[in-house]
Scaffold this motif. Structure first.
Motif, PDB file in Angstrom:
ATOM      1  N   ASN A 192       0.995  -0.650  -0.415  1.00 57.92           N
ATOM      2  CA  ASN A 192      -0.136  -0.084   0.124  1.00 57.92           C
ATOM      3  C   ASN A 192       1.269   1.650  -0.050  1.00 57.92           C
TER       4      ASN A 192
ATOM      5  N   ASP B 144      -4.171  -4.824   0.684  1.00 53.76           N
ATOM      6  CA  ASP B 144      -4.892  -4.408   2.362  1.00 53.76           C
ATOM      7  C   ASP B 144      -5.833  -4.844   2.258  1.00 53.76           C
TER       8      ASP B 144
ATOM      9  N   ASP C 181      -1.779  -6.456   5.908  1.00 55.80           N
ATOM     10  CA  ASP C 181      -1.741  -6.296   4.403  1.00 55.80           C
ATOM     11  C   ASP C 181      -0.810  -8.560   4.367  1.00 55.80           C
TER      12      ASP C 181
END
Length: 380
Positions: free
Chosen positions: A151, A294, A336
């Motif tokens: 991310n 994510d 994640d």
């Protein structure tokens, strides 16, 4: 062969010459007459004597012993010479010399392959024994590759300031083969009005696929991208519309599906709905599969369990420690993930710190194991 034979003796050499010095009995001197023979003019005319016939010739004297021995020796030598000639010629006339260009006249031995021509077959090369299929035992091809899920927070530092160059350098240092990105801007002023997926991919020499909306997900790949699409996920009361970017990449001749996604950060119900929709897509995908992103969900959450129920494993099974990824400066939760199906085996997994994003990246080395089955190689 006939040039090496000795010459045969001529007719005059087979017998010794006779003794020409001996005189015959009827060869007498002309002046010697038998005593009772009177000249015809000296006998009485009235009564002539009855003619007397000449005496029979005496027997021819025999050859001397030395001459006989010599004759026998010559005969023996001649017979020996004739015997040698007969043996060398096999009792027949010598055959003509063979042609040097066609000296082989005998049938060759059976070829080492063991091929035996039958009465109905040609004398050509033996036929090839080609099986209709080839089934190697325990032959597996292994193709390791690396995956990064990150991310990137639109390459904007937490306290402000665009740092796209720094972010690109970080990703390049990690040398991933496939990059699954979240929070990627598309033509937004805050990030320089660029397509960030393209910007990063061009800098790293990779192919790219981006999602919909001003900010979404993207996939970068060093492998050829065969196809791609965008999978819409239910908003289900969440704050923003969500999607997953899907790409099919060619890894050493095997197509692998990769999905990059980002679940809602406010609603648990939305995350469960999004996980359920994506799990359905994954179950229908027969290719080796990677799902990463994510998920805004903990390991024990229903959303993660839903994806695991679709046959996906967690690469952190080979990681060390908690694997927490957020917040970046002092991570306390693991939200994640890189998930994979049974076609893939995780070899390594680490969490990587970034100086730009508010998340840490997850990096993994996976191995695609391809078992070689039966190959059709013959005509059967």
């Amino acid at each position: 062969m006939s040039d090496d034979l000795p010459d045969e003796p001529g007719p005059d050499e087979s017998e010794p010459a006779g003794d020409q010095s001996a005189e015959t009995p009827d060869e007498q001197p002309a002046d010697e007459q038998p005593p009772d023979e009177q000249p015809a003019d000296e006998q009485p005319a009235a009564k002539k004597a009855k003619p007397v016939p000449p005496p029979l010739p005496a027997a021819r004297p025999g050859a001397s012993p030395a001459t006989q021995v010599a004759t026998v020796a010559v005969v023996v030598v001649v017979l020996l010479v004739l015997g040698i000639v007969f043996a060398l010629q096999g009792g027949n006339e010598a055959p003509p010399a063979p042609d040097r260009n066609d000296a082989v006249t005998t049938v060759p031995d059976v070829p080492s392959s063991g091929f035996q021509p039958s009465a109905n077959s040609s004398l050509g090369a033996p036929p090839l024994d080609i099986p209709s299929s080839l089934c190697p035992k325990d032959l597996t091809l292994e193709h390791p590759f690396t995956v990064l899920s990150f991310n990137i927070h639109s390459a904007i530092r937490k306290h402000g300031g665009l740092a796209a160059g720094t972010l690109i350098k970080e990703i390049g240092t990690w040398k991933p083969d496939i990059v699954l990105l979240q929070e990627v801007d598309n033509n937004r002023g805050r990030s320089g009005n660029v397509i960030q997926a393209q910007q990063i991919a061009d800098a790293l020499g990779m192919s790219w696929v981006t999602g919909s909306g001003e900010t979404g997900n993207a996939i970068l790949s060093r492998f050829p991208v065969k196809e791609h699409d965008i999978i819409g996920l239910p908003q289900a009361g969440g704050k923003f519309p969500r999607h997953a970017v899907h790409a099919v990449v060619d890894i050493e001749g095997t197509e692998v599906s990769v999905y990059s996604t980002h679940f809602d950060h406010m609603s648990q119900g939305a995350r469960i709905a999004q996980a359920t929709a994506l799990a359905k897509v994954v179950r229908a995908d027969a290719r080796p599969t990677v799902v990463a992103g994510d998920l805004n969900s903990r390991v024990s959450s229903t959303a993660v369990s839903t994806l695991r129920g679709a046959g996906l494993g967690d690469v952190w099974a080979v990681g060390s420690g908690a694997g927490d990824t957020a917040p970046a400066a002092n991570p306390r939760v693991r939200i994640d993930f890189i998930l994979h199906d049974a076609f893939l085996q995780p070899l390594q997994a680490v969490v990587l710190a970034s100086s730009v994003s508010d998340h840490r990246a997850v990096w993994s080395r996976l191995q695609l194991s391809e078992t070689i089955g039966c190959l059709d190689v013959g005509l059967g």
